[in-house]
Design an enzyme around this catalytic site. Structure first.
Site, PDB file in Angstrom:
ATOM      1  N   GLU A   1      44.401  31.528  39.700  1.00 23.58           N
ATOM      2  CA  GLU A   1      44.876  30.778  38.526  1.00 23.58           C
ATOM      3  C   GLU A   1      45.834  31.570  37.632  1.00 23.58           C
ATOM      4  O   GLU A   1      45.622  31.677  36.422  1.00 23.58           O
ATOM      5  CB  GLU A   1      43.680  30.259  37.714  1.00 23.58           C
ATOM      6  CG  GLU A   1      42.806  29.319  38.525  1.00 23.58           C
ATOM      7  CD  GLU A   1      41.613  28.754  37.758  1.00 23.58           C
ATOM      8  OE1 GLU A   1      41.413  29.116  36.584  1.00 23.58           O
ATOM      9  OE2 GLU A   1      40.890  27.935  38.342  1.00 23.58           O
TER      10      GLU A   1
ATOM     11  N   GLU B   1      38.628  24.932  47.314  1.00 21.16           N
ATOM     12  CA  GLU B   1      37.538  24.560  46.388  1.00 21.16           C
ATOM     13  C   GLU B   1      37.446  23.039  46.308  1.00 21.16           C
ATOM     14  O   GLU B   1      37.328  22.459  45.240  1.00 21.16           O
ATOM     15  CB  GLU B   1      37.809  25.145  44.990  1.00 21.16           C
ATOM     16  CG  GLU B   1      37.984  26.644  44.983  1.00 21.16           C
ATOM     17  CD  GLU B   1      38.133  27.235  43.587  1.00 21.16           C
ATOM     18  OE1 GLU B   1      37.802  26.557  42.598  1.00 21.16           O
ATOM     19  OE2 GLU B   1      38.587  28.393  43.491  1.00 21.16           O
TER      20      GLU B   1
END
Ligand code: GLA
Length: 376
Positions: free
Chosen positions: A167, A272
Site C-alpha cells: 500500500e 487478498e
C-alpha cells in the site's frame, strides 16, 4: 460382547469421528478431502487463503480442514505484521509466525510472508525516537535493514515469497504519505526490496496494493517496477489485493489493470481476495475508514437473498474466469480468510455487519458457484 467392551467400541468410534470431523470450538462438517479447489485450478495458478491463529493451532478444526483440502498456498493474516512480530524495539514475538510457517511446511504449501514494509499495523516504535519525533533517514534505513534481515533471515529457505512493500501508492498515483515515504522518499521501496533480497536471495519478492484497477495507481506501479528492474533490483510479482464489492471494480477495469501490470514481466496475483455483498461504502481498502453503523447498511442479517447471491456469484466467477484466461502471467489467488464468519469485512468499514464475502459460508459450506470446478 460385554457391556464394557461395547462401551469402549462406541466411545472409540465417537472419538474417531470427532477427530475426523473436528471437535474444535468452531467445528462443523468440513473434513479433509483429497480433491479440492487447489487441484481444480492446478495448471492455472496456486489457490489459497490468508489464515489465522485458530486455524494454525487446530482450534478452528473445520477451517483447518478446508485449508488442507482446498488450498496449496497460505499467507499469514496478521502474525507477520511488524506490530505483532516486533512490537517493541529489540523484542521479537516469533511463536505465532513460527507455527504459521510450520503449518505450511507440514501441509506442503507455498508460504507467503506478509508484509515487511507497511504504514498500517506498523510497530509503534519503528519510525520514532524517544521524544516521539521521526528518526533520521539513516536511522530508519538501519532499522529497516535490521528488521528485514532478522525476519526474512529467520525463515530463509522456508518462506517462499514476501510481500515486501504494501500500500505505498494513493488512488491518484502519488506516493502515499507514510513514515517511510516522509523520511526516506521514494527510495524506500527499492531499498526494502534490496534488503529482502540480501536476506534471502532465493525468495520471491512482491509489491502489493488495493485498488490496482485505478489507472493512476496502476500506472505508477508499472513505472516503479520497470525502474527497479532497470536498476537490477529483484522484484518478482505484483499483488492486486482484490478487496472488491458488488459495484467495484468493473470486470473490464480489473482485466485492463491485470494486463498492464503483467506488461512489466512480473507475475501478477490476486492476494487478498474478498467481495462484499453488502451496500458499498468505499471502493478502497484503507483500514482506517470507519463509517457509523445503521441497519440499512446491514440488510442481510438472516441470510443473503437469492438474487443478491446470484449477482455476487456471477461477479466472483467472472474474476476467476479472467484469472484463468491470463494463466500465462497470473500465478496465484489468496482469498482473505476462510469462511464468512472469519472475515475482517464484518467489521470494516462499518463495525458489526453480517458479511458474505468469502468462498465458504459461516457453517464452512462451500459457496455453490464453486462446485462446478470440482467436477473432475
Ligand atoms: C490490507 C492488508 C492486509 C489486511 C487487510 C485487512 O489489505 O494488506 O494485511 O490487514 O488490509 O485485514
Amino acid at each position: 460382547m460385554k457391556f464394557k467392551t461395547v462401551m469402549l467400541a462406541v466411545c472409540g468410534a465417537a472419538a474417531l469421528s470427532c477427530a475426523l470431523i473436528g471437535c474444535g470450538k468452531k467445528t462443523t462438517q468440513a473434513v479433509v478431502q483429497s480433491y479440492g479447489l487447489k487441484d481444480a485450478f492446478k495448471g492455472h495458478f496456486l489457490f489459497g487463503s490468508a489464515i489465522n491463529e485458530d486455524q494454525v493451532s487446530g482450534l478452528d478444526t473445520a477451517g483447518a480442514n478446508i485449508i488442507k483440502t482446498h488450498f496449496n498456498t497460505i499467507v499469514a493474516e496478521n502474525v507477520m505484521k511488524s506490530e505483532k512480530i516486533n512490537p517493541k524495539q529489540g523484542y521479537y514475538n516469533w511463536a505465532p509466525a513460527d507455527e504459521f510457517v510450520k503449518f505450511g511446511e507440514d501441509n506442503d504449501m507455498f508460504i507467503v510472508g506478509h508484509c515487511l514494509v507497511w504504514h498500517q499495523q506498523l510497530a509503534p516504535w519503528f519510525p520514532y525516537d524517544a521524544q516521539g519525533h521521526y528518526v533520521s533517514a539513516d536511522t530508519l534505513k538501519n532499522r529497516m535493514r535490521e528488521y528485514i534481515y532478522t525476519v526474512v533471515g529467520r525463515y530463509k529457505g522456508r518462506v517462499h515469497a514476501w510481500d515486501v512493500v504494501n500500500e505505498a501508492i494513493d488512488d491518484d498515483g502519488t506516493y502515499r504519505h507514510s513514515p517511510y515515504y516522509d523520511i526516506l522518499g521514494e527510495e524506500f521501496i527499492p531499498m526494502a526490496f534490496q534488503f529482502a533480497h540480501e536476506a534471502d536471495p532465493d525468495a520471491e519478492l512482491y509489491i502489493n496494493d488495493y485498488g490496482m484497477e485505478k489507472p493512476a495507481r496502476c500506472q505508477r506501479y508499472v513505472q516503479i517496477v520497470n525502474d527497479m528492474k532497470a536498476r537490477g533490483i529483484r522484484i518478482d510479482g505484483i499483488g492486486m489485493q482484490g478487496h472488491m464489492g458488488m459495484d467495484n471494480p468493473w470486470m473490464h477495469e480489473f482485466e485492463t489493470a491485470l494486463e498492464a501490470l503483467a506488461g512489466t514481466g512480473c507475475k501478477v496475483m490476486l492476494t487478498e481476495w474478498d467481495m462484499s455483498a453488502l451496500p458499498t461504502i468505499t471502493d478502497n481498502a484503507d483500514i482506517t475508514e470507519n463509517t457509523l453503523y445503521s441497519d440499512s447498511l446491514n440488510p442481510y442479517i438472516s441470510g443473503l437473498p437469492a438474487d443478491v447471491e446470484a449477482q455476487w456469484s456471477e461477479r466472483m466467477d467472472s474474476v476467476l474466469t479472467i484469472c484463468m484466461n491470463h494463466a500465462d502471467c497470473f500465478s496465484r489467488i489468496n482469498v482473505w480468510g476462510v469462511s464468512d464468519g472469519d472475515s475482517w469485512r464484518n467489521d470494516w468499514p462499518v463495525k458489526g455487519r453480517t458479511e458474505y464475502c468469502l468462498l465458504f459460508d459461516r457453517n464452512h459450506q462451500m459457496k455453490p458457484f464453486l462446485t462446478k470446478y470440482l467436477k473432475k
